[in-house]
Scaffold this motif. Sequence first.
Motif, PDB file in Angstrom:
ATOM      1  N   UNK A  49     -25.795  25.756  -4.785  1.00 50.80           N
ATOM      2  CA  UNK A  49     -25.592  24.448  -5.402  1.00 50.80           C
ATOM      3  C   UNK A  49     -26.069  24.541  -6.832  1.00 50.80           C
ATOM      4  N   UNK A  50     -25.173  24.221  -7.752  1.00 47.95           N
ATOM      5  CA  UNK A  50     -25.528  24.295  -9.167  1.00 47.95           C
ATOM      6  C   UNK A  50     -25.979  22.927  -9.641  1.00 47.95           C
ATOM      7  N   UNK A  51     -27.021  22.949 -10.414  1.00 45.69           N
ATOM      8  CA  UNK A  51     -27.565  21.707 -10.973  1.00 45.69           C
ATOM      9  C   UNK A  51     -27.995  22.015 -12.395  1.00 45.69           C
ATOM     10  N   UNK A  52     -27.053  21.860 -13.308  1.00 45.79           N
ATOM     11  CA  UNK A  52     -27.344  22.159 -14.710  1.00 45.79           C
ATOM     12  C   UNK A  52     -27.774  20.869 -15.391  1.00 45.79           C
ATOM     13  N   UNK A  53     -28.981  20.891 -15.891  1.00 45.38           N
ATOM     14  CA  UNK A  53     -29.590  19.703 -16.477  1.00 45.38           C
ATOM     15  C   UNK A  53     -29.543  19.806 -17.985  1.00 45.38           C
ATOM     16  N   UNK A  54     -29.076  18.736 -18.586  1.00 46.69           N
ATOM     17  CA  UNK A  54     -29.104  18.639 -20.043  1.00 46.69           C
ATOM     18  C   UNK A  54     -30.141  17.593 -20.416  1.00 46.69           C
ATOM     19  N   UNK A  55     -31.017  17.963 -21.312  1.00 38.23           N
ATOM     20  CA  UNK A  55     -32.122  17.084 -21.653  1.00 38.23           C
ATOM     21  C   UNK A  55     -32.393  17.202 -23.135  1.00 38.23           C
ATOM     22  N   UNK A  56     -33.199  16.300 -23.606  1.00 38.47           N
ATOM     23  CA  UNK A  56     -33.615  16.375 -25.003  1.00 38.47           C
ATOM     24  C   UNK A  56     -34.430  17.645 -25.197  1.00 38.47           C
ATOM     25  N   UNK A  57     -34.148  18.349 -26.291  1.00 38.00           N
ATOM     26  CA  UNK A  57     -34.775  19.662 -26.456  1.00 38.00           C
ATOM     27  C   UNK A  57     -36.275  19.563 -26.681  1.00 38.00           C
ATOM     28  N   UNK A  58     -36.770  18.352 -26.970  1.00 43.81           N
ATOM     29  CA  UNK A  58     -38.214  18.217 -27.154  1.00 43.81           C
ATOM     30  C   UNK A  58     -38.928  17.853 -25.856  1.00 43.81           C
ATOM     31  N   UNK A  59     -38.196  17.580 -24.810  1.00 37.89           N
ATOM     32  CA  UNK A  59     -38.789  17.251 -23.518  1.00 37.89           C
ATOM     33  C   UNK A  59     -38.642  18.424 -22.566  1.00 37.89           C
ATOM     34  N   UNK A  60     -39.613  18.575 -21.700  1.00 34.57           N
ATOM     35  CA  UNK A  60     -39.588  19.678 -20.736  1.00 34.57           C
ATOM     36  C   UNK A  60     -39.336  19.083 -19.352  1.00 34.57           C
ATOM     37  N   UNK A  61     -38.179  19.371 -18.780  1.00 35.33           N
ATOM     38  CA  UNK A  61     -37.891  18.784 -17.466  1.00 35.33           C
ATOM     39  C   UNK A  61     -38.442  19.660 -16.337  1.00 35.33           C
ATOM     40  N   UNK A  62     -38.667  19.025 -15.228  1.00 37.55           N
ATOM     41  CA  UNK A  62     -38.975  19.743 -13.987  1.00 37.55           C
ATOM     42  C   UNK A  62     -37.881  19.396 -12.982  1.00 37.55           C
ATOM     43  N   UNK A  63     -37.395  20.414 -12.308  1.00 38.71           N
ATOM     44  CA  UNK A  63     -36.291  20.238 -11.366  1.00 38.71           C
ATOM     45  C   UNK A  63     -36.812  20.519  -9.964  1.00 38.71           C
ATOM     46  N   UNK A  64     -36.602  19.578  -9.072  1.00 43.81           N
ATOM     47  CA  UNK A  64     -37.050  19.702  -7.681  1.00 43.81           C
ATOM     48  C   UNK A  64     -35.827  19.539  -6.789  1.00 43.81           C
TER      49      UNK A  64
END
Length: 1305
Positions: A565-580
Motif C-alpha cells: 500500500x503506497x502512501x505518499x505524503x506531501x507536506x510543507x517542507x518546514x514541517x516534519x510529518x510522522x506516518x503511522x
Amino acid sequence: MQLKIMPKKKRLSAGRVPLILFLCQMISALDVPLDSKLLEDLVQPPTITQQSPKDYIVDPRENIVIQCEAQGKPPPSFSWTRNGTHFDIDKDPLVTMKAGSGTLIMNIMSEGKAETYEGVYQCTARNERGAAVSNNIVVRPSRSPLWTKEKLEPITLRSGQSLVLPCRPPIGLPPAIIFWMDNSFQRLPQSERVSQGLNGDLYFSNVLPEDSREDYICYARFNHTQTIQQKQPISVKVILVDELNDTIAANLSDTEVYGAKSSRERPPTFLTPQGNASNKEELRGNVLSLECIAEGLPTPVIYWIKEDGTLPINRTFYRNFQKTLQITQVSEADSGKYQCIAKNALGVIHHTISVTVKAAPYWIMAPQNLVLSPGEDGALICRANGNPKPRISWLSNGVPIEIAPDDPSRKINGDTIIFSSVQERSSAVYQCNASNEYGYLLGNAFVNVLAEPPRILTSENTLYQVIANRPALLDCAFFGSPLPTIEWFKGTKGSALREDTYVLHENGTLEIPVAQKDSTGTYTCVARNKLGMAKNEVHLEIKDPTRIIKQPEYAVVQRGSTVSFECKVKHDHTLIPTVIWLKDNGELPSDGRFTVDKDQLVVADVSDNDGGTYTCLANTTLDNVSASAVLSVVAPTPTPAPIYDVPNPPFDLELTDQLDKSVQLSWTPGDDNNSPITKFIIEYEDAMHEAGLWHHQTEVPGTQTTAQLKLSPYVNYSFRVMAENSLGRSLPSEASEQYLTKAAEPDKNPVTVEGLGSEPDNLVITWQPLNGFESNGPGLQYKVSWRQKDGDDEWTSVVVANVSKYIVSGTPTFVPYLIKVQALNDVGFAPEPAVVMGHSGEDLPMVAPGNVHVTVVNSTLAEVHWDPVPLKSVRGHLQGYRIYYWTDQNSSKRNRRHIEKKILTFQGSKTHGMLPGLEPFSHYTLNVRVVNGKGEGPASPDRVFHTPEGVPSAPSSLKIVNPTLDSLTLEWDPPSHPNGILTEYTLKYQPINLTHELGPLVDLKIPANKTRWTLKNLNFSTRYKFYFYAQTSAGSGSQITEEAVTTVDEGKMAGILPPDVGAGKAVNPRISKLTVAAAETYANISWEYEGPEHVNFYVEYGVVGSKEEWRKEIVNGSRSFFGLKGLMPGTAYKVRVGAEGDSGFVSSEDVFETGPAMASRQVDIATQGWFIGLMCAVALLILILLIVCFIRRNKGGKYPVKEKEDAHPDPEIQPMKEDDGTFGEYSDAEDHKPLKKGSRTPSDRTVKKEDSDDSLVDYGEGVNGQFNEDGSFIGQYSGKKEKEPAEGNESSEAPSPVNAMNSFV
C-alpha cells in the motif's frame, strides 16, 4: 485584554433616553491586564485576585486558612473585620498574616479549637489609589455527629407487602452522604422494587422472602472529616402465609405482623411524596431533583411529564430507576407543574409537584475596571438580576457611598455611576452590592485616572504558523490611557489593513479568515493615543497542508502473495510529518511479514486474516490527514498481460525555495504504463507578458522529480511538466501555482541604436525596444542621451516611455553626435550603455564635379573622368557620383522636350567610370553630379561626345511572299538599329530536300537601299532556308532566318506536302524586335509577333558559354512579354522566343547581362529554403513540359532536319567566325535543343575582348543597381524620362524598350 463592549440596549422609557445618549458618547473602559511586567511601573488601585468562598467550611483538625490576595501599584496593605468589627490579628498569637498577602492562618493544630474562630470575615486591600474588599466569608468548622443510640425491633411481614426502612442520619456540616450496606460493607442491591430515597430511607415497593436479613445498615459519610457513621442494624423477616398454620396464625396479633396488610396484588400507592400534590422550591443554577416512590404489586413503573411544556432535552436526567427526575442548571423557565405517574397492571396514580425557581442575585453586567485620562468621561455600570429582584447599593473604598467623601466628578444614577471630567483624585475602588433574600453579589471595580502612552503586551517577533486556508489569529495585547486605537500593517509599506478582508477584534487581535500563501509575512500592530504610539511586529508563516497525494488503493491479492500500500505524503517542507499505519483502526500486527518503508506498507505472504482496512495516518505539529484502503484476499487467478503506453501526466506540482531568480519545482510522476520514464520536460508560461504561450524551460532525467529553475525578474511564472518514455510523451500536467518574481533593474539596454537625421536640422535617435520579458519590472522607460562628438558640451538627456524613437531638433547640418540609450524601470537603471555615433540630418550637396571629360573607347563604350568635390560641400554621407547621359540622335523625330536619359552611379570617391551599352554612331550628352543620403547636387556642365559606327542589328522583319513554281519574293524591313550607314545586305539560302538534307549554300549581295528581292530559277516544290543580315563599314550584323516552299502541282503533290504549306499564298508567321531589360535577378523580355492568332509562345534562355541545355518557360496565353526570374546576378544570358504547334518557329537570339548583387543586400540565395524549393519546383515543371513537348512533337507532321544534318553533314556549312561573317550550324526552327557543332553568332553589339582592354572595374550601374567600393560595374542601366530644364511641362511620350546590355568576354 479586551475593549469594553456595551450591551445591546432594550427599548427604554423616555426619561432614561438622555442618560443612555450620554453613556453612548463616553469612551469605552479598558480592562486592565494583571500583567506583572505592566504592574511594575503602572500606578493602579488594588484588585482582589483570590479569596476564600463565601460559605467556608473548614476541617477542625487542621489549621484554618482564609485566603485574600490582591494586586496593585503600590502594593496594597491588608486588614480584616470579624463579625463586622475590626479583627486585630496582633492580639491573637495563633493568628498570622501571610507575608505580602492578606491571607490569614489560624494555627489551631498546636492549640485552640476551630469553633473559637467561627464567624463572618471580610478582607480589605488598600493603597493610595483606593481600597478593595472581599466577600463576607462565613467560616464554620465541619461537624460529623454520632447517631443517637436506639433499640430497633426486628420487622416481620408477609411477602408482597411494602416496607420503608428509615435512616434519619444526624445533622452534620456539610450534610452527610447516605448509603446502605451490610455487615460485610457490601452495598445492598437496589432495583425498581428496592431503592434508596433522597432522604436516605430504603423503600421496598413489595417485599420478597429473599429480602429477609438481619443487617440492613445505614451509613453516613462526612467528607470534610473523612469519617463514616453507621446506624444500628435493622432485622427484616419476610414470611409466606402458606407457611403459617392456623395455630400460629391464631396466636399472632394483627399488630405483630408489619402493617398487617394483605399480600394480594394491588394497584400503586405513593410512599413518597404523600397525597396527590406537593410543592418544590429551587434556586437558579442548582440541580432540581424531584422524587416519586410508589408501592404496589406488581412493582409499579414511574413516568415523568411536565404539564404545559416539555422537559429540556440536554439537561434532563433520570436517576434511581426513573424514580428521581433531575434537571441541571435550572432557571426560571423550568418553573411549572411536573407530574409523576406510577403504573402497574392493576392501576395508575398521579402526583403533581409544583416547582418554583427562585434566584439569588446574578450578574447581567458586573462593574468593570475603568482607566481614564484626566478630563475624560466614563461610567461604572452594575446590573444584576434575581428572584426576587435584588437591591443595588454602592460603596467607595469599602465605605457606603452615602457617607463616603464627596467627588464632584461622580454622579450616582441607580445601578450606574457617571464620571465627568475626572481628575487624578477621582481614582478609587467602587463596590457594587446586589442582594436579595437568597444571597448577594459583591463586585469591585476601580476608577484609575492615568495618563499613559500605549503599551503593547504581546511579545515581540512572535512567530505564528498556520496551515493554508485556515484562519490565522495574530495577537496584539495592548494598554494605554486614553484608550489606544489599533491598526495593523503588513510589510514595511502599505496602508492599514481593512475589515473588508480582515477581521479586527476589539482586543487588538487581527484575524485572517482564510490564510493564503500570500498572507505570509511580517505584520505590524500599531497602538496610538494622544500621548504616543507603540508598535510590535509579529511574523506569520503559512504552511502547506499535509496531503496524501498517493493514497493506498483497494487491493485484491491472492493468498501467499505480497501486497503493498503506497502512501505518499506531501507536506510543507518546514514541517516534519510522522506516518503511522493502522489495521482496522488498531495497531499493525507485531508480525515480521508487515514492513513499513518510507512511503509504503508491505505485507508479505498474505493470509486470510490479513484482510481488512489499512489506514495511513500522517501527522505534523499543525495538522493531520489519513487515507484508507481495503485489502481483500482471494484464491490465485491467472495474471493478465501488461499494457504499454505513454506515461500518465505528472501531477501535484509544487514550488519551494522561492528566491528572486530561482525556484525549485517538484512533482509526482504519473503511472509509467510499464515503460520507464526517460526524461521530464519542463515548460513555463509568462501570464503577465505572454499569457497562453508556453516556452521550453529545461529537461531533467526520468529519475529526477525536482528541478532548480533559473528565473528572470518580474515574470509571473507558471510551470507544467511532461513525461516521456520509449512510446512517446505524456499530456502536460496541470499548471503549477503562479510565482511572480520580484522586480529588478533591467540587465540589458536597447540594441540597434542609430542616429540619423530626417531633416537638415534634426537628429532622429532610434532603437529596438526591450520586450516585456526583458523589462525586469514595471515602469519601463528609456533615458536617451546625446552630445556633439567634437564639442565640449555636456550630455543632454531625456526620459521617454512606450516609444522607440526620439527626435532632437535644432541641430547643425550633418554633424557627428555621440548617442546612448539606457533602459530603466521603477527599480533602477540598466548598466551603462554603449556609446554609438550618429549624424544629424543631411542636406543636398552644394558643388558640382569639375573638369569632366570623356574618352570614347569603342562604338558602345566610353570612359568618363571628373574631379572630386570638396567633402565639406557634400553636406552628408558621400554615396558616390551619378552620370546622366542621353543621345539626341533621333531628336528630329520626337519631342525634344522629353529626352530619354540614362543613369549610372559610381560608389564612393571614384573619379572615373565606364559607360557601356552605348549606341554606335550616335551623339551623346552627359553631366556628372555628386550624391549623398539626401539626394543629388547640382549638375556639372554638359559634355558632348560621339560614338563610331558599329555592326547593325538584324533586319526588323523578313517575309517570303508570292511563291511560284520556281521563284520566291523576299520582303524585309531595315534593321531597327543600323548603328551606322548600311553598305549592303547579304542573303544566303539553301534547299532542303525530302530526305531532310541541306543543299548547296548560295551567297547573294543586295544593295542597301532595297527592301524587296525576288529569287528566280528555283526548284519547284522545294523548301528553302534563308539567312539574311545587313552590313556597315564596321562589319556584319545579326542574321534573321526564314523558310519557304515553292509551289507545286496540286495533282501530283496532294498528300505529300506538310499541312502548313499551302498551294497559294502562304502566311509566314514571325517574331521580331526581341528586347530585354535586365536587373539583378530578373529580366523583362518583349517581342513583336506577326502571324495567325491564338499562338502559344515560350521563352528559352541559357548562360552564355555554358554547355547546359536551354531552359524553357511557357508564356501564359498569347502575350508578347514575359518576365524571367531567379537569374544569377552579374551573368551573361542568351535568350530566344518560340511558338508552340505544328508551325513552330523561333526568333533570333539576343544576349543580355544581369546586374551585379547589391552590396547592401548580399544574401546567399542558394542557401535560402524558399529558393531551393522554388528551383526544385521549376525543374520539375520544366521536365514535365519537355516531356509533353517531346510527345507532341513526335505526334506532329514535322520533319527532323536536325537528324538529317547529323547523319549527312555538309562540308560547306561550318561555324562562321566573327571576322569573316560565315554562319554557324543550321538549326531547325522547330528544334528546341541547343546546337552541338557550334554557337550562334553573338550580337553585333558585343564588345570583344580584343577590341577593348578595359576591365569591368570601370563600369557603373543602373538606377536600380548598386556598385562595388572599387567602382567595378555590377549593374544595369535603364531608361529614364527627364524633362530638359528649359522646356515646358507638356506630357511625355511612352519610353521605348530598354536595349539589352552587351556581354563582355
